[in-house]
Motif scaffolding. Structure first.
Motif, mmCIF file in Angstrom:
data_model
loop_
_atom_site.group_PDB
_atom_site.id
_atom_site.type_symbol
_atom_site.label_atom_id
_atom_site.label_comp_id
_atom_site.label_asym_id
_atom_site.label_seq_id
_atom_site.Cartn_x
_atom_site.Cartn_y
_atom_site.Cartn_z
ATOM 1 N N LYS A 1 -0.781 7.895 -8.339
ATOM 2 C CA LYS A 1 -1.145 7.523 -6.968
ATOM 3 C C LYS A 1 -0.484 6.188 -6.652
ATOM 4 C CE LYS A 1 -5.215 10.243 -6.965
ATOM 5 N NZ LYS A 1 -6.514 10.476 -7.328
ATOM 6 N N SER A 2 0.807 6.248 -6.404
ATOM 7 C CA SER A 2 1.565 5.018 -6.183
ATOM 8 C C SER A 2 1.810 4.755 -4.699
ATOM 9 C CB SER A 2 2.896 5.081 -6.930
ATOM 10 O OG SER A 2 3.660 6.163 -6.467
ATOM 11 N N ASP A 3 1.244 5.600 -3.844
ATOM 12 C CA ASP A 3 1.339 5.393 -2.401
ATOM 13 C C ASP A 3 -0.072 5.076 -1.912
ATOM 14 O OD1 ASP A 3 3.330 5.845 -0.030
ATOM 15 O OD2 ASP A 3 1.401 6.669 0.608
ATOM 16 N N LEU A 4 -0.326 3.791 -1.634
ATOM 17 C CA LEU A 4 -1.664 3.327 -1.263
ATOM 18 C C LEU A 4 -1.680 2.859 0.177
ATOM 19 C CD1 LEU A 4 -2.433 1.062 -4.370
ATOM 20 C CD2 LEU A 4 -2.793 3.530 -4.136
ATOM 21 N N THR A 5 -2.762 3.171 0.864
ATOM 22 C CA THR A 5 -2.956 2.674 2.223
ATOM 23 C C THR A 5 -4.312 1.994 2.302
ATOM 24 O OG1 THR A 5 -1.607 4.435 3.193
ATOM 25 C CG2 THR A 5 -3.096 3.266 4.677
ATOM 26 N N PHE A 6 -4.284 0.711 2.633
ATOM 27 C CA PHE A 6 -5.504 -0.061 2.854
ATOM 28 C C PHE A 6 -5.804 -0.059 4.352
ATOM 29 C CE2 PHE A 6 -3.905 -1.769 -1.114
ATOM 30 C CZ PHE A 6 -5.050 -2.005 -1.862
ATOM 31 N N LEU A 7 -7.057 0.187 4.693
ATOM 32 C CA LEU A 7 -7.474 0.213 6.095
ATOM 33 C C LEU A 7 -8.367 -0.985 6.383
ATOM 34 C CD1 LEU A 7 -8.487 3.982 6.407
ATOM 35 C CD2 LEU A 7 -6.259 2.924 6.893
ATOM 36 N N ILE A 8 -7.989 -1.734 7.414
ATOM 37 C CA ILE A 8 -8.793 -2.875 7.859
ATOM 38 C C ILE A 8 -9.210 -2.597 9.297
ATOM 39 C CG2 ILE A 8 -8.879 -5.353 8.280
ATOM 40 C CD1 ILE A 8 -6.642 -5.683 6.197
ATOM 41 N N GLY A 9 -10.497 -2.446 9.496
ATOM 42 C CA GLY A 9 -11.009 -2.161 10.830
ATOM 43 C C GLY A 9 -11.023 -3.396 11.715
ATOM 44 N N MET B 1 5.694 1.155 -6.343
ATOM 45 C CA MET B 1 4.471 1.392 -5.605
ATOM 46 C C MET B 1 4.722 1.072 -4.134
ATOM 47 S SD MET B 1 0.629 -0.018 -6.427
ATOM 48 C CE MET B 1 0.245 1.237 -7.623
ATOM 49 N N ASN B 2 4.154 1.887 -3.263
ATOM 50 C CA ASN B 2 4.199 1.647 -1.823
ATOM 51 C C ASN B 2 2.806 1.271 -1.360
ATOM 52 O OD1 ASN B 2 6.956 2.385 -1.256
ATOM 53 N ND2 ASN B 2 6.342 4.479 -1.710
ATOM 54 N N ILE B 3 2.716 0.148 -0.681
ATOM 55 C CA ILE B 3 1.436 -0.331 -0.176
ATOM 56 C C ILE B 3 1.544 -0.475 1.333
ATOM 57 C CG2 ILE B 3 -0.195 -2.250 -0.159
ATOM 58 C CD1 ILE B 3 0.624 -2.751 -3.089
ATOM 59 N N ARG B 4 0.656 0.215 2.015
ATOM 60 C CA ARG B 4 0.575 0.110 3.469
ATOM 61 C C ARG B 4 -0.758 -0.516 3.828
ATOM 62 N NH1 ARG B 4 1.743 4.962 2.925
ATOM 63 N NH2 ARG B 4 3.912 5.462 2.979
ATOM 64 N N ILE B 5 -0.724 -1.358 4.814
ATOM 65 C CA ILE B 5 -1.955 -1.894 5.393
ATOM 66 C C ILE B 5 -1.937 -1.481 6.853
ATOM 67 C CG2 ILE B 5 -3.262 -3.968 5.997
ATOM 68 C CD1 ILE B 5 -1.917 -5.339 3.568
ATOM 69 N N ILE B 6 -2.956 -0.757 7.253
ATOM 70 C CA ILE B 6 -3.110 -0.411 8.664
ATOM 71 C C ILE B 6 -4.307 -1.209 9.143
ATOM 72 C CG2 ILE B 6 -3.454 1.390 10.382
ATOM 73 C CD1 ILE B 6 -2.331 3.402 8.344
ATOM 74 N N ALA B 7 -4.063 -2.075 10.116
ATOM 75 C CA ALA B 7 -5.092 -3.009 10.558
ATOM 76 C C ALA B 7 -5.256 -2.948 12.069
ATOM 77 C CB ALA B 7 -4.712 -4.427 10.139
ATOM 78 N N VAL B 8 -6.495 -3.081 12.488
ATOM 79 C CA VAL B 8 -6.805 -3.117 13.915
ATOM 80 C C VAL B 8 -6.614 -4.540 14.413
ATOM 81 C CG1 VAL B 8 -8.622 -2.825 15.643
ATOM 82 C CG2 VAL B 8 -8.420 -1.193 13.755
ATOM 83 N N GLY B 9 -5.926 -4.678 15.522
ATOM 84 C CA GLY B 9 -5.744 -5.983 16.158
ATOM 85 C C GLY B 9 -4.390 -6.591 15.866
ATOM 86 N N LYS B 10 -3.939 -7.387 16.811
ATOM 87 C CA LYS B 10 -2.643 -8.055 16.696
ATOM 88 C C LYS B 10 -2.859 -9.430 16.089
ATOM 89 C CE LYS B 10 1.658 -8.827 19.012
ATOM 90 N NZ LYS B 10 2.442 -8.532 17.832
ATOM 91 N N LEU B 11 -2.022 -9.748 15.127
ATOM 92 C CA LEU B 11 -2.081 -11.055 14.480
ATOM 93 C C LEU B 11 -1.299 -12.051 15.331
ATOM 94 C CD1 LEU B 11 -3.266 -12.262 11.926
ATOM 95 C CD2 LEU B 11 -1.109 -11.807 10.809
ATOM 96 N N LYS B 12 -1.970 -13.113 15.756
ATOM 97 C CA LYS B 12 -1.328 -14.093 16.625
ATOM 98 C C LYS B 12 -1.154 -15.463 15.964
ATOM 99 C CE LYS B 12 -3.489 -11.833 20.513
ATOM 100 N NZ LYS B 12 -4.873 -11.496 20.652
#
Length: 159
Positions: A100-108, A1-12
């Motif tokens: 559906k083994s390619d998942l993308t989670f979106l974090i606004g 499984m491929n899991i992507r997280i696309i998130a807004v903002g830089k983690l500091k």
């Protein structure tokens, strides 16, 4: 499984970064995890509805640049469906069974996700009605993904 997280903002924050790396390591026998950060837009104090929409749309366009064809989108949305850990595990297992083994989670960002992304998502996931810092949501999400894999393997981790 491929899991992507696309998130807004830089983690500091170092403690969040360390926690995220720990869960990525724990998940790695089960799935490849990739996190993409997109810059957030500056938000004024007390923005109007129009200004909020502009900010979400600008951030949404940045997110859209990283979406891969054929990925299954899961948008984190306070108005989404609230799942138990067991229900999330079942959902991830069901998606895998359905190919559906390619998942993308979106974090606004702090004002949420653009409507066009919410509408494009195959699933809207809520972690409850409480407000969490969007940077912290990456860690919470990864912990729940790890928990889901453990539940699906019959491992007692989640108890």
């Amino acid at each position: 499984m491929n899991i992507r997280i696309i998130a807004v903002g830089k983690l500091k924050e170092k403690y969040l970064t360390e926690g995220i790396h720990e869960y990525i390591k724990r998940i790695s026998p089960h799935a490849k995890v990739e996190i993409t950060e997109v810059p957030d837009e500056k938000t004024q104090d007390h923005p109007s509805e129009t200004e909020l929409k502009i900010i979400k749309d600008k951030e949404g366009e940045k997110i859209s640049r990283y979406l891969k064809e054929g990925t299954y989108l899961i948008a984190l949305d306070i108005r989404g469906k609230n799942l138990s850990s067991e229900e999330m595990a079942a959902m991830l297992q069901d998606l895998g069974v359905k190919g559906k083994s390619d998942l993308t989670f979106l974090i606004g960002g702090s004002v949420g996700l653009a409507d066009h992304l919410l509408n494009k998502a195959g699933f809207r996931l809520s972690f409850g009605r409480m407000t969490f810092p969007h940077q912290l949501m990456r860690l919470i999400l990864l912990e729940q993904v790890y928990r889901a894999f453990k539940i699906n393997m019959g491992h007692p981790y989640h108890k």
